[in-house]
Design a protein around this motif. Structure first.
Motif, short mmCIF file in Angstrom:
data_model
loop_
_atom_site.label_atom_id
_atom_site.label_comp_id
_atom_site.label_asym_id
_atom_site.label_seq_id
_atom_site.Cartn_x
_atom_site.Cartn_y
_atom_site.Cartn_z
N TYR A 213 0.84 -1.21 0.00
CA TYR A 213 0.00 0.00 0.00
C TYR A 213 0.87 1.26 0.00
N THR A 214 1.94 1.21 0.77
CA THR A 214 2.92 2.29 0.76
C THR A 214 4.13 1.85 -0.10
N ARG A 215 4.89 2.83 -0.57
CA ARG A 215 6.04 2.51 -1.41
C ARG A 215 7.10 1.74 -0.62
N ASN A 216 7.30 2.15 0.62
CA ASN A 216 8.19 1.46 1.53
C ASN A 216 7.49 1.44 2.90
N THR A 217 8.07 0.73 3.86
CA THR A 217 7.52 0.74 5.20
C THR A 217 8.44 1.58 6.07
N MET A 218 7.93 2.75 6.53
CA MET A 218 8.80 3.58 7.38
C MET A 218 9.05 2.85 8.70
N ASP A 219 10.32 2.63 8.99
CA ASP A 219 10.69 1.96 10.24
C ASP A 219 10.92 3.05 11.28
N VAL A 220 9.82 3.52 11.84
CA VAL A 220 9.91 4.68 12.73
C VAL A 220 10.74 4.36 13.98
N ALA B 162 3.62 11.70 -7.19
CA ALA B 162 2.59 11.12 -6.32
C ALA B 162 2.93 11.29 -4.84
N GLN B 163 4.20 11.46 -4.54
CA GLN B 163 4.58 11.59 -3.14
C GLN B 163 5.02 13.01 -2.78
N SER B 164 4.87 13.95 -3.70
CA SER B 164 5.29 15.33 -3.44
C SER B 164 4.13 16.16 -2.87
N LEU B 165 4.47 16.98 -1.91
CA LEU B 165 3.47 17.93 -1.40
C LEU B 165 3.47 19.16 -2.32
N ASN B 166 2.29 19.75 -2.51
CA ASN B 166 2.28 21.05 -3.18
C ASN B 166 2.57 22.12 -2.12
N PRO C 93 9.82 11.15 5.00
CA PRO C 93 8.49 10.57 4.91
C PRO C 93 7.99 10.45 3.47
N SER C 94 8.57 11.19 2.55
CA SER C 94 8.08 11.16 1.16
C SER C 94 8.35 9.80 0.52
N HIS C 95 9.61 9.33 0.60
CA HIS C 95 9.92 8.04 -0.01
C HIS C 95 9.32 6.89 0.78
N ALA C 96 9.19 7.07 2.09
CA ALA C 96 8.57 6.00 2.88
C ALA C 96 7.13 5.81 2.43
N ALA C 97 6.38 6.92 2.33
CA ALA C 97 4.95 6.83 2.04
C ALA C 97 4.69 6.49 0.58
N GLY C 98 5.33 7.26 -0.32
CA GLY C 98 5.03 7.08 -1.73
C GLY C 98 3.68 7.66 -2.13
N ARG C 99 2.97 8.24 -1.17
CA ARG C 99 1.66 8.86 -1.42
C ARG C 99 1.65 10.16 -0.62
N TRP C 100 1.35 11.25 -1.29
CA TRP C 100 1.46 12.53 -0.61
C TRP C 100 0.54 12.63 0.60
N SER C 101 -0.59 11.94 0.54
CA SER C 101 -1.55 12.11 1.64
C SER C 101 -1.05 11.51 2.94
N LEU C 102 -0.04 10.66 2.88
CA LEU C 102 0.51 10.07 4.12
C LEU C 102 1.78 10.78 4.59
N VAL C 103 2.26 11.74 3.80
CA VAL C 103 3.54 12.37 4.13
C VAL C 103 3.48 13.16 5.43
N SER C 104 2.43 13.94 5.61
CA SER C 104 2.37 14.76 6.83
C SER C 104 2.25 13.92 8.10
N GLU D 248 9.72 16.04 -0.11
CA GLU D 248 9.60 16.44 -1.52
C GLU D 248 8.43 17.41 -1.70
N VAL D 249 8.74 18.55 -2.30
CA VAL D 249 7.74 19.59 -2.54
C VAL D 249 7.86 20.01 -4.00
N HIS D 250 6.74 20.18 -4.65
CA HIS D 250 6.75 20.52 -6.09
C HIS D 250 5.64 21.55 -6.35
#
Lengths: 344, 344, 344, 344
Positions: free
Chosen positions: A245-252, A311-315, A270-281, A298-300
């Protein structure tokens, strides 16, 4: 190091181990139990020793009792390493926010993003000029031209910059432009690159390999430290697991674990861990709560037009919303966000 | 490529996707279902497209319908690639056995092993001059001196040699000595190294990354192929999983899977998969039964004195016992072991 | 559901798929691309359909376009499920803290812990009477006697109690004592147990299986919901990965991901994720920052004398230190900790 | 068991460990090294001890030196366990082939398959009456009616039957019909079910849990053995990893590893490992080459009409082609396939 003998090992087999230790200038301290014998190795051990002893026929297991990394360890240096980058101090009480586009695509894209992330409160600009890419047919970055744009963005905003170096031959070039050299997840065990980075006097951010244990990661840091460059920070960016579901599993848990094992600063991506912007925050906030010394995000300007990692960048808007929350969580754990350098 | 819209996407959101496709010179073919709309992408797609479309807000998922690798695929080349190395043909009906020590330690160790593996029936000599090592404090190989010993061993035995190259700058040097360049598991995504190897005219054996999917592995092969070097063979050496009894988990299914997806020869490395010599022979036989085109096996005159990988190295006696069994299993699946070149 | 045909599929093979769909009362909507044909399935699909279509010879892949779970999904119920347990509401703005010993060992141990966690600010008491154990020779709980002690602890402290049920035959018994039934990680796909729990009117906390995807986890919740019990909360407790420093790898991204996919409350178990008490507090704070609706934490009067999970249990002092920090992080993300019920 | 103290542990901390050992009727044997002290535990240890000692503050690590399973171990019973099922002996020199449909769907489907697999050379009929299913909305088997059909198939073909039992309450019923009770991957740690199966006098085939280590698997076998049922065979069916091309990753090394660690027979299930019928035969042959005592294979008269697991089922023709190859590989490793019982 402790050698555990097989239960069927007799005097002859135990003697073979003792003799092998003697050949290497070591000795053994025997401890005979009811079920089996244990041999404590006495003398100056070395990393290959475990493998060597494991190869002996009647050895059941070999247990190292000291960590294989030294310079990176808390035992070696109890106090936190603090890395100064421009006016920013990484690894101290302040939490540093690095932000910017995955890849430098154009002057406009980079400058707009640099100004926006600075306005929102980021203290370091991230952006890739040399991009690793799973496929040979994908966009691989603007190269030297990108580095020049990066230097220009630093000039205009006053933000120090971090950018990736992919191969030993580029280290010198990238080090001319970057304030922090980034070594990516696929290069965590590119030992020649690590040593080359270790020969510079630039801070290095070493990302965790996709399937690297904490120990392997710290040993890779040790390569850089052993070459005389003590300015190493680590970056947790998620590991590869069965979950898709996520691009990677963040090992917090790696965040407080590294803080325990090592004095080096630990940054979260958190950007590469999530792979989905909605999970970055949420992941960014979780990382701060867990004790991270910084974030790289990642911000774009327009993620749906990004050449890479859209897909994983925040605006800008979502990044702008994240920072005050990050400030609150930082305060809750007794820290604060580093402030951007006064504008030039 | 198919774009699956979220169920709540309306006309406006669908139009946004169509417009984005138009901007990129593509068009969309709409399919409105009861629950949601699907858009088939028409035109020349490219790898970044998936990520780009995924970044659009009302896109639920993007499904590629063609494989991202081309030159490596069976569709592109239905017939098997056969690589000629000296008198040995890799990828044809014969199964090639590569064997030798993990690392070159001394002239005696190398020559003894070379003669022993040849006598037992191996057709290619493996041995490392440049060794990757998790720790900076471990033995890292004899370097150029090792390459020279390797050339001498080839001269004495007539066996072609395979050896690892760790970094782009060494490719030219190693290619002067080696008959096959080996790219190791930690370098599977060292893209600069892959391209450098792709510029030589030497056969390359590309080991699977520790946590690489089949697709990523084939994309790494694609890097070499895309540079014009078609002599690539793949090597399954186990992947990283939660199981710790073995050093890695041999993904034996990768052998027939690669044979289905690609025309490139597939070699198995039971030594690194097992990490324990007692499991090497069963894994070697299993690999042949599963369809491997070759084996690469660590053999050492005295594994308990090896500087590296002793625990997973076969001694001469055990290697000698394996080959006739390998011959029998090969025959059971309609193949045979390649025979060593006539002695010089 | 979309059926992607192999590129070599011709009219006959496509017709075979259409006919198979017709046999099942469905129809297909053809979309012929340059490279291959795609068939959109029209009609009421069902979960086995993917597997069935995958079995057809010229089918390359089958892509489901709706989620396989319904009752558990946000689409089905957009508003959050709130579960009332005594005076505590789980899934609303307040964050619930469940705490107590892994296993009930004695009356003193349980009562002391119950009073201590209540005093520190916990709102629900956790404690195991029936314990799953990897080895048949380990302590497996006090059973019914434990349940009675648990009831007594509830009476004395006013705290509702959560405890595990291991097997369908025990559901009725455990439900007589517990305010929340816990289903453990090894039982996440014990479907008979799930259904039995679904027949009760007790809230159920369903822990994630050690190697379960988010989708499998939600499908297990669906089993309980489908039996008419809507009071299900999910609990992230770490997944199994290659990393061995921690007992499991806490998938902190699962917390916001579940909140996105489902309306069910999501609880975090930092104790089992970490496996080391010193990492429990950072993981607890990270979970709150990521959006968890609650925590479940192992606390023991004397962890070094615990019969089970001592290494990951907080003592009273450390637990007492955690709660104010948790309160601060909760406030930083706009929430607050639930307060314990007024003492009886 | 060995206790490794932290380097900073002094006399007081070491004494605390010794005292704790004394409390439990054990004693400690001190070994003071340069860097740290090691304590060998003397006396009758027990499985919880590791966790208990780990909870002590100055303990760095606790290393067990004996395996936690006993009855299942080679040390306990050096000679192979051989299980007699009808005329078939499992675990001896002959390799047993179990085959049949995933689920019993109808009398015709079952009888046709039973006759076909017998004709091809299978010696045991497999078929599911109670099916675990990830989703509550999927087909879950014919239940008791399926068991009756199974009994009829045995009567007509003379083949002994193996079928799955899902929950403790069904053990008695299933044991009335089955010759071998199968415990599935999701139930490997359903300890109540294991014990219930241990109380019967029926052979049990215990599948490996999706993410179970070899040690956990053998401990689950130990549950059955400890209840007095010694007729346990293990079944490797693939583990969960990051690779998605196959349904699971067959851990082929588990086959020789189990044979080394335990005296129990080891069966391979290539169907569930592969998840694709085209990989089933290579994995079956690989398993035999690696030393498996048997195979369990899904066969269906018309896989593209199967209600379950069609994509991984062989049709009669492909199964018929596999058996002679399996016979050849068996011969290559010095074994032979068991022959079907003479027809009744």
């Amino acid at each position: 190091m402790i050698v555990i003998m097989k239960s069927e090992a007799g005097t002859r087999e135990i003697d073979a181990v003792l003799q092998r230790l003697n050949e290497m200038g070591l000795s053994g301290h025997l401890s005979r139990g009811v079920e089996r014998t244990i041999i404590g190795v006495v003398g100056q051990t070395f990393p290959e020793l475990k493998e060597m002893l494991n190869a002996l026929e009647y050895v059941e297991d070999v247990v190292p009792i000291s960590k294989p990394f030294k310079l990176a360890s808390r035992e070696f240096q109890p106090e936190d390493t603090i890395i100064q980058v421009g006016n920013v101090r990484i690894g101290g009480p302040e939490i540093v926010v690095m932000a910017g586009p995955c890849a430098i695509e154009s002057e406009d894209q980079l400058m707009d993003t640099a100004r926006a992330v600075k306005a929102a409160g980021a203290t370091i600009l991230r952006a890739g000029a040399f991009k690793p890419s799973t496929s040979p047919y994908n966009f691989r970055g603007l190269g030297k031209e990108g580095l020049e744009l990066l230097a220009e963005a630093r000039k205009q905003t006053g933000l120090p910059v971090i950018t990736e170096v992919l191969t030993p031959a580029d280290v010198e070039l990238v080090a001319q432009y970057a304030d922090i050299l980034q070594i990516g997840t696929r290069n965590m065990q590119n030992f020649v690159l690590l040593e080359e980075a270790g020969r510079t006097n630039k801070p290095v951010m070493l990302k965790r390999g996709m399937s690297a244990t904490l120990q392997e990661w710290l040993l890779s840091a040790e390569y850089i430290l052993a070459r005389g460059n003590g300015q190493v920070m680590l970056c947790e960016r998620g590991i590869r697991t069965f979950e898709t579901y996520t691009r990677n599993t963040m090992d917090v848990a790696a965040i407080p674990a590294i803080a325990k094992l090592s004095h080096l600063p630990i940054i979260a991506d958190p950007s590469h861990a999530a792979g989905r912007w909605s999970l970055v925050s949420p992941l960014a906030l979780a990382s701060i709560a867990a004790g991270a010394d910084g974030l790289i995000i990642e911000v774009h300007p327009s993620p749906d037009h990004a050449l890479k990692d859209g897909a994983q960048s925040l605006n800008f808007e979502n990044f702008g919303r994240l920072l005050p929350q990050a400030e609150s969580v930082a305060a809750a754990v007794g820290r604060r966000l580093a402030k951007p350098t006064v504008t030039i």
